[in-house]
Write a protein that holds these residues in place. Structure first.
Motif, PDB file in Angstrom:
ATOM      1  N   SER A 180       0.836  -1.195   0.000  1.00  0.00           N
ATOM      2  CA  SER A 180       0.000   0.000   0.000  1.00  0.00           C
ATOM      3  C   SER A 180       0.868   1.242   0.000  1.00  0.00           C
ATOM      4  O   SER A 180       1.864   1.318   0.730  1.00  0.00           O
ATOM      5  CB  SER A 180      -0.914   0.032   1.242  1.00  0.00           C
ATOM      6  OG  SER A 180      -1.753  -1.098   1.269  1.00  0.00           O
ATOM      7  N   ASN A 181       0.493   2.205  -0.836  1.00  0.00           N
ATOM      8  CA  ASN A 181       1.105   3.531  -0.822  1.00  0.00           C
ATOM      9  C   ASN A 181       0.004   4.534  -0.498  1.00  0.00           C
ATOM     10  O   ASN A 181      -0.987   4.627  -1.220  1.00  0.00           O
ATOM     11  CB  ASN A 181       1.744   3.854  -2.178  1.00  0.00           C
ATOM     12  CG  ASN A 181       2.944   2.975  -2.466  1.00  0.00           C
ATOM     13  OD1 ASN A 181       3.970   3.080  -1.810  1.00  0.00           O
ATOM     14  ND2 ASN A 181       2.817   2.092  -3.450  1.00  0.00           N
ATOM     15  N   ILE A 182       0.197   5.265   0.586  1.00  0.00           N
ATOM     16  CA  ILE A 182      -0.857   6.138   1.100  1.00  0.00           C
ATOM     17  C   ILE A 182      -0.351   7.572   1.221  1.00  0.00           C
ATOM     18  O   ILE A 182       0.786   7.802   1.659  1.00  0.00           O
ATOM     19  CB  ILE A 182      -1.338   5.656   2.486  1.00  0.00           C
ATOM     20  CG1 ILE A 182      -1.864   4.210   2.404  1.00  0.00           C
ATOM     21  CG2 ILE A 182      -2.430   6.570   3.049  1.00  0.00           C
ATOM     22  CD1 ILE A 182      -2.190   3.605   3.745  1.00  0.00           C
ATOM     23  N   ILE A 183      -1.189   8.509   0.844  1.00  0.00           N
ATOM     24  CA  ILE A 183      -0.940   9.926   1.075  1.00  0.00           C
ATOM     25  C   ILE A 183      -2.126  10.479   1.862  1.00  0.00           C
ATOM     26  O   ILE A 183      -3.285  10.282   1.470  1.00  0.00           O
ATOM     27  CB  ILE A 183      -0.778  10.711  -0.239  1.00  0.00           C
ATOM     28  CG1 ILE A 183       0.429  10.181  -1.029  1.00  0.00           C
ATOM     29  CG2 ILE A 183      -0.610  12.204   0.038  1.00  0.00           C
ATOM     30  CD1 ILE A 183       0.598  10.866  -2.372  1.00  0.00           C
ATOM     31  N   GLU A 184      -1.849  11.135   2.969  1.00  0.00           N
ATOM     32  CA  GLU A 184      -2.893  11.718   3.798  1.00  0.00           C
ATOM     33  C   GLU A 184      -2.598  13.187   4.058  1.00  0.00           C
ATOM     34  O   GLU A 184      -1.445  13.569   4.267  1.00  0.00           O
ATOM     35  CB  GLU A 184      -2.998  10.996   5.142  1.00  0.00           C
ATOM     36  CG  GLU A 184      -3.536   9.581   5.052  1.00  0.00           C
ATOM     37  CD  GLU A 184      -3.736   8.958   6.419  1.00  0.00           C
ATOM     38  OE1 GLU A 184      -4.501   7.986   6.521  1.00  0.00           O
ATOM     39  OE2 GLU A 184      -3.120   9.450   7.386  1.00  0.00           O
ATOM     40  N   ALA A 185      -3.633  13.997   4.056  1.00  0.00           N
ATOM     41  CA  ALA A 185      -3.511  15.414   4.394  1.00  0.00           C
ATOM     42  C   ALA A 185      -4.712  15.793   5.246  1.00  0.00           C
ATOM     43  O   ALA A 185      -5.843  15.380   4.967  1.00  0.00           O
ATOM     44  CB  ALA A 185      -3.455  16.281   3.138  1.00  0.00           C
ATOM     45  N   GLY A 200      -8.220  14.079   4.187  1.00  0.00           N
ATOM     46  CA  GLY A 200      -8.274  13.457   2.866  1.00  0.00           C
ATOM     47  C   GLY A 200      -7.247  12.345   2.787  1.00  0.00           C
ATOM     48  O   GLY A 200      -6.135  12.464   3.319  1.00  0.00           O
ATOM     49  N   ARG A 201      -7.612  11.257   2.125  1.00  0.00           N
ATOM     50  CA  ARG A 201      -6.725  10.086   2.073  1.00  0.00           C
ATOM     51  C   ARG A 201      -6.823   9.420   0.711  1.00  0.00           C
ATOM     52  O   ARG A 201      -7.916   9.175   0.200  1.00  0.00           O
ATOM     53  CB  ARG A 201      -7.138   9.094   3.163  1.00  0.00           C
ATOM     54  CG  ARG A 201      -6.303   7.844   3.291  1.00  0.00           C
ATOM     55  CD  ARG A 201      -6.782   7.103   4.533  1.00  0.00           C
ATOM     56  NE  ARG A 201      -6.031   5.891   4.789  1.00  0.00           N
ATOM     57  CZ  ARG A 201      -6.398   4.677   4.383  1.00  0.00           C
ATOM     58  NH1 ARG A 201      -7.516   4.541   3.699  1.00  0.00           N
ATOM     59  NH2 ARG A 201      -5.658   3.625   4.659  1.00  0.00           N
ATOM     60  N   HIS A 202      -5.648   9.147   0.119  1.00  0.00           N
ATOM     61  CA  HIS A 202      -5.597   8.410  -1.150  1.00  0.00           C
ATOM     62  C   HIS A 202      -4.688   7.208  -0.967  1.00  0.00           C
ATOM     63  O   HIS A 202      -3.571   7.330  -0.453  1.00  0.00           O
ATOM     64  CB  HIS A 202      -5.084   9.282  -2.286  1.00  0.00           C
ATOM     65  CG  HIS A 202      -5.018   8.546  -3.600  1.00  0.00           C
ATOM     66  ND1 HIS A 202      -6.129   8.290  -4.356  1.00  0.00           N
ATOM     67  CD2 HIS A 202      -3.962   7.995  -4.264  1.00  0.00           C
ATOM     68  CE1 HIS A 202      -5.776   7.622  -5.444  1.00  0.00           C
ATOM     69  NE2 HIS A 202      -4.463   7.430  -5.402  1.00  0.00           N
ATOM     70  N   LEU A 203      -5.156   6.034  -1.381  1.00  0.00           N
ATOM     71  CA  LEU A 203      -4.420   4.792  -1.165  1.00  0.00           C
ATOM     72  C   LEU A 203      -4.351   4.003  -2.468  1.00  0.00           C
ATOM     73  O   LEU A 203      -5.354   3.830  -3.168  1.00  0.00           O
ATOM     74  CB  LEU A 203      -5.103   3.961  -0.076  1.00  0.00           C
ATOM     75  CG  LEU A 203      -4.499   2.598   0.286  1.00  0.00           C
ATOM     76  CD1 LEU A 203      -4.765   2.296   1.753  1.00  0.00           C
ATOM     77  CD2 LEU A 203      -5.096   1.480  -0.578  1.00  0.00           C
ATOM     78  N   LYS A 204      -3.145   3.520  -2.798  1.00  0.00           N
ATOM     79  CA  LYS A 204      -2.952   2.630  -3.935  1.00  0.00           C
ATOM     80  C   LYS A 204      -2.495   1.282  -3.401  1.00  0.00           C
ATOM     81  O   LYS A 204      -1.477   1.192  -2.717  1.00  0.00           O
ATOM     82  CB  LYS A 204      -1.914   3.193  -4.907  1.00  0.00           C
ATOM     83  CG  LYS A 204      -1.695   2.302  -6.131  1.00  0.00           C
ATOM     84  CD  LYS A 204      -0.695   2.914  -7.097  1.00  0.00           C
ATOM     85  CE  LYS A 204      -0.523   1.997  -8.318  1.00  0.00           C
ATOM     86  NZ  LYS A 204       0.453   2.564  -9.288  1.00  0.00           N
ATOM     87  N   THR A 205      -3.237   0.232  -3.693  1.00  0.00           N
ATOM     88  CA  THR A 205      -2.947  -1.103  -3.177  1.00  0.00           C
ATOM     89  C   THR A 205      -2.603  -2.056  -4.309  1.00  0.00           C
ATOM     90  O   THR A 205      -3.301  -2.097  -5.330  1.00  0.00           O
ATOM     91  CB  THR A 205      -4.161  -1.667  -2.411  1.00  0.00           C
ATOM     92  OG1 THR A 205      -4.466  -0.803  -1.313  1.00  0.00           O
ATOM     93  CG2 THR A 205      -3.869  -3.056  -1.875  1.00  0.00           C
ATOM     94  N   THR A 206      -1.528  -2.824  -4.143  1.00  0.00           N
ATOM     95  CA  THR A 206      -1.172  -3.891  -5.075  1.00  0.00           C
ATOM     96  C   THR A 206      -0.881  -5.149  -4.269  1.00  0.00           C
ATOM     97  O   THR A 206      -0.435  -5.079  -3.124  1.00  0.00           O
ATOM     98  CB  THR A 206       0.062  -3.535  -5.925  1.00  0.00           C
ATOM     99  OG1 THR A 206       1.177  -3.278  -5.058  1.00  0.00           O
ATOM    100  CG2 THR A 206      -0.202  -2.295  -6.765  1.00  0.00           C
ATOM    101  N   THR A 207      -1.133  -6.305  -4.864  1.00  0.00           N
ATOM    102  CA  THR A 207      -0.862  -7.574  -4.190  1.00  0.00           C
ATOM    103  C   THR A 207       0.092  -8.402  -5.030  1.00  0.00           C
ATOM    104  O   THR A 207       0.030  -8.413  -6.266  1.00  0.00           O
ATOM    105  CB  THR A 207      -2.160  -8.377  -3.964  1.00  0.00           C
ATOM    106  OG1 THR A 207      -2.816  -8.578  -5.224  1.00  0.00           O
ATOM    107  CG2 THR A 207      -3.084  -7.637  -3.021  1.00  0.00           C
ATOM    108  N   HIS A 208       0.992  -9.093  -4.345  1.00  0.00           N
ATOM    109  CA  HIS A 208       1.936  -9.992  -4.999  1.00  0.00           C
ATOM    110  C   HIS A 208       1.768 -11.358  -4.354  1.00  0.00           C
ATOM    111  O   HIS A 208       2.004 -11.520  -3.155  1.00  0.00           O
ATOM    112  CB  HIS A 208       3.372  -9.493  -4.812  1.00  0.00           C
ATOM    113  CG  HIS A 208       4.397 -10.439  -5.364  1.00  0.00           C
ATOM    114  ND1 HIS A 208       4.548 -10.663  -6.708  1.00  0.00           N
ATOM    115  CD2 HIS A 208       5.306 -11.225  -4.745  1.00  0.00           C
ATOM    116  CE1 HIS A 208       5.518 -11.538  -6.902  1.00  0.00           C
ATOM    117  NE2 HIS A 208       5.995 -11.908  -5.725  1.00  0.00           N
TER     118      HIS A 208
END
Length: 431
Positions: A180-185, A200-208
């Motif tokens: 997960s890569n998260i940016i919060e403000a 505000g929160r934006h999250l990018k999730t990838t699975t391996h």
């Protein structure tokens, strides 16, 4: 999209057969306590019911450099288990564990800056595909505009190892990592009597994943982008605070590219209330959130429900403490024709400190997993016990035993019917 009220990840179960124990002890003697490998700092992180850290076992403060406090914690250990894959095969093995955590936090009177990093490695001795690594890091800061208003900004890169007691298991992901890569403000106003927060929160999730339990699950992965906006309004009291929260949320999936995949993109919203309190030796959190999630796929019914948590910790005296938790969470998954998974948790914990350098923790837990819009269920019971010995201010020895069992109500979920016994021995060094 994940709707959750408190992140609690239950630890997995411990115990073993004599042959495994002999191999474990031989390996432990061969590499030495400090040359082994690390388990996440204090296995308490895996306990279902949270317990306070006993006096004398708090994190060592570390070194001071300028306006920053530096701390590093290294944990090394070995884990013997009679079910390394946590599936019906019941294959036993010994796993080497390594964990390194480091942090730098400012001690400025105004503004703030903090950075953390952690590395976790799990490697089985004989089962070569059970070898995973996770690297996480955070960077966050706070700007104090005035005495009542501040602005916060944070970034987080987090890798977590997938396993049982994790909703991803029911998507066919039993082995691997979720990234997960998260940016919060956030803008926060607080005059010590009342507060208003906008986050505000934006999250990018990838699975391996290296072991798929469901055919073609690689075409229906959980790679997605999530966005949330939350407004929280509350009031302070002598005993704690209460608040209301509301906001929209959406998820956009990026990994489904074949005709087998559903268009799982979703939008929704949530409305909730919470109370946090601390009175003498009693502290707790009560939070309830109602939500609704709409999916673009016609085959996926909307999910409308309520989640929440009730958590209490009570310190009886200097030797005994009790804790308990009731919780219901919802996690979006890629399970075909279902919006996601409900996890219902009931657990309690007991802490006993017979002397200042020794403690014992016991935490039984029960989980009921419900796949939304289906009749499929899984029930999990676990018993987690830990013994900690603080040898010096910087060195601690830990022993952890876990017993767990999971049953399912339909042959469709037969891959998730399992039991495990495991034993973990480790040493923790604070630098």
């Amino acid at each position: 999209m994940t709707v959750t009220t408190w992140n609690i990840i239950g630890h997995r179960v411990i115990g073993l057969r004599r042959s495994i124990l002999r191999s474990f002890l031989h390996l432990l003697l061969a590499v030495g306590l400090l040359g082994a490998i690390l388990w996440p700092t204090h296995p308490q992180a895996g306990e279902a019911a949270p317990l306070p850290t006993p006096s004398g076992f708090e994190n060592y403060t570390g070194a001071k450099l300028g306006g920053f406090q530096l701390s590093t914690k290294l944990q090394a250990g070995l884990k013997a288990t009679d079910n390394i894959r946590l599936d019906p095969s019941q294959k036993n093995d010994v796993m080497q564990l390594l964990n390194l955590n480091t942090a730098a936090k400012s001690d400025w009177l105004k503004h703030a800056l903090a950075a953390t990093a952690s590395y976790l490695s799990q490697k089985a001795s004989e089962t070569t595909d059970e070898n995973t690594h996770a690297l996480s890091a955070t960077l966050s800061g706070r700007i104090d505009i005035n005495n009542e208003l501040n602005f916060k900004l944070g970034t987080l890169r987090q890798e977590s190892i997938i396993g049982k007691n994790n909703p991803l298991q029911f998507s066919g992901l039993l082995h691997g990592t979720s990234r997960s890569n998260i940016i919060e403000a956030g803008l926060e106003w607080d005059n010590k009597k009342a507060f208003i927060n906008l986050l505000g929160r934006h999250l990018k999730t990838t699975t391996h994943n290296e072991i798929d339990l469901i055919e073609f699950s690689e075409f229906q992965n959980l790679d997605r982008n999530e966005s949330e906006l939350t407004l929280q309004v509350g009031k302070h009291w002598k005993w704690g605070e209460y608040y209301l929260l509301a906001g929209p949320q959406e998820a956009r999936y990026t990994g489904s590219t074949t005709i087998l995949s559903e268009d799982r993109d979703s939008t929704g919203g949530r409305l909730g209330a919470g109370i946090e309190f601390e009175q003498n030796d009693l502290q707790g959190i009560i939070r309830i959130i109602a939500f609704r999630q709409y999916f673009d796929a016609p085959s996926i019914p909307d999910v409308k429900s309520t989640v929440g948590t009730a958590q209490l910790i009570y310190k009886i005296d200097d030797r005994w403490s009790l804790s308990g938790i009731l919780e219901r969470n919802f996690d979006e998954t890629n399970i075909t024709s279902s919006g996601g998974l409900f996890t219902n948790l009931a657990a309690f914990g007991i802490l006993y400190v017979p002397r200042k350098d020794l403690y014992f923790k016991l935490s039984p837990a029960y989980r009921l997993y419900e796949i939304a819009n289906t009749s499929y269920e899984a029930r999990s019971t676990a018993l987690d016990a830990s013994l900690g010995w603080q040898i010096t201010e910087r060195i601690e020895l830990l022993t952890n035993v876990t017993l767990s069992n999971q049953t399912v109500n339909d042959s469709f979920l037969s891959n998730y019917d399992y039991s495990e016994k495991a034993l973990t021995l480790s040493a923790v060094i604070t630098l």
